[in-house]
Every structure is written in structure tokens, then in C-alpha cells.
Design a protein around this motif. Structure first.
Motif, mmCIF file in Angstrom:
data_model
loop_
_atom_site.group_PDB
_atom_site.id
_atom_site.type_symbol
_atom_site.label_atom_id
_atom_site.label_comp_id
_atom_site.label_asym_id
_atom_site.label_seq_id
_atom_site.Cartn_x
_atom_site.Cartn_y
_atom_site.Cartn_z
ATOM 1 N N GLU A 24 0.798 -1.224 0.000
ATOM 2 C CA GLU A 24 0.000 0.000 0.000
ATOM 3 C C GLU A 24 0.835 1.281 0.000
ATOM 4 O O GLU A 24 0.463 2.262 -0.627
ATOM 5 N N CYS A 27 1.617 2.201 -3.566
ATOM 6 C CA CYS A 27 0.498 2.374 -4.489
ATOM 7 C C CYS A 27 0.030 3.825 -4.507
ATOM 8 O O CYS A 27 -0.267 4.408 -3.465
ATOM 9 N N ASN A 29 -2.583 4.637 -6.581
ATOM 10 C CA ASN A 29 -3.931 4.506 -7.138
ATOM 11 C C ASN A 29 -4.036 5.023 -8.569
ATOM 12 O O ASN A 29 -5.005 5.666 -8.941
ATOM 13 N N ASP A 31 -4.520 3.262 -11.160
ATOM 14 C CA ASP A 31 -5.506 2.416 -11.843
ATOM 15 C C ASP A 31 -4.949 1.621 -13.012
ATOM 16 O O ASP A 31 -5.693 0.975 -13.741
ATOM 17 N N VAL A 34 -5.803 -1.995 -12.811
ATOM 18 C CA VAL A 34 -7.227 -2.273 -13.000
ATOM 19 C C VAL A 34 -7.619 -2.099 -14.461
ATOM 20 O O VAL A 34 -8.243 -2.969 -15.061
ATOM 21 N N SER A 43 -9.432 -4.799 -8.075
ATOM 22 C CA SER A 43 -10.488 -3.803 -8.232
ATOM 23 C C SER A 43 -10.172 -2.571 -7.398
ATOM 24 O O SER A 43 -9.256 -2.573 -6.594
ATOM 25 N N LYS A 44 -10.942 -1.539 -7.640
ATOM 26 C CA LYS A 44 -10.797 -0.308 -6.865
ATOM 27 C C LYS A 44 -12.077 -0.112 -6.075
ATOM 28 O O LYS A 44 -13.157 0.020 -6.645
ATOM 29 N N GLY A 47 -11.889 4.151 -3.664
ATOM 30 C CA GLY A 47 -10.687 4.887 -4.035
ATOM 31 C C GLY A 47 -9.375 4.175 -3.779
ATOM 32 O O GLY A 47 -8.310 4.742 -3.976
ATOM 33 N N LYS A 48 -9.438 2.907 -3.345
ATOM 34 C CA LYS A 48 -8.208 2.161 -3.063
ATOM 35 C C LYS A 48 -8.190 0.851 -3.843
ATOM 36 O O LYS A 48 -9.206 0.182 -3.988
ATOM 37 N N ILE A 49 -6.998 0.486 -4.323
ATOM 38 C CA ILE A 49 -6.818 -0.772 -5.032
ATOM 39 C C ILE A 49 -6.891 -1.917 -4.027
ATOM 40 O O ILE A 49 -6.313 -1.850 -2.948
ATOM 41 N N THR A 50 -7.622 -2.964 -4.381
ATOM 42 C CA THR A 50 -7.722 -4.149 -3.530
ATOM 43 C C THR A 50 -7.503 -5.399 -4.376
ATOM 44 O O THR A 50 -7.794 -5.415 -5.571
#
Length: 75
Positions: A24, A27, A29, A31, A34, A43-44, A47-50
Motif C-alpha cells: 500500500e 500504491c 492509485n 488504476d 485495474v 479492483s478499486k 478509491g483504493k486498489i484491492t
């Protein structure tokens, strides 16, 4: 086009590798993981990439896409 050094991990019978880990702090973000891969495990959300560990098959293609070092191979 995605070029991989191994067969597609979605083929039945192949051994599943450990899921990819998100770092994290690296990152931002952007995208890219994604939007460019369309991987069902990434996925986002809010507002955060997971990364969904149940869906990630450990192919590590996303690691090659992230230029910030936010994704690393699972152990």
C-alpha cells in the motif's frame, strides 16, 4: 496484448501459485493494474486498489504492469 512466461493459469489442472500482495505504501492509485489488465482479482473500492485473494491465481502479470512496485509476488 499480454505476454507471459508461463501457460495461462485459468487452464484447469495447473497448480495455483500464492496470491499477489499489495504494498500500500507504494500504491498511488493510478488504476493501471485495474484498467490495463481487466483481472477479476484486482479492483478499486472506495478509491483504493484491492486484491481478492480468493480470485488471484498468482500469475504475477500485474506485477509487470505496476511501475511503482506496489504489487509483489505472494509467498
Amino acid at each position: 496484448v499480454i505476454v507471459s512466461k508461463a501457460p495461462c493459469t485459468l487452464i484447469k489442472g495447473l497448480t495455483k501459485k500464492p496470491p499477489v500482495n499489495l504494498v500500500e505504501k507504494n500504491c498511488n492509485n493510478c488504476d493501471k493494474c485495474v484498467s490495463e489488465l481487466a483481472c477479476p482479482a484486482i479492483s478499486k473500492i472506495n478509491g483504493k486498489i484491492t486484491i481478492d485473494k480468493a480470485q488471484c491465481d498468482g500469475c504475477n502479470v500485474c506485477i509487470q504492469v505496476c511501475k511503482y512496485g506496489a504489487l509483489e509476488a505472494g509467498r
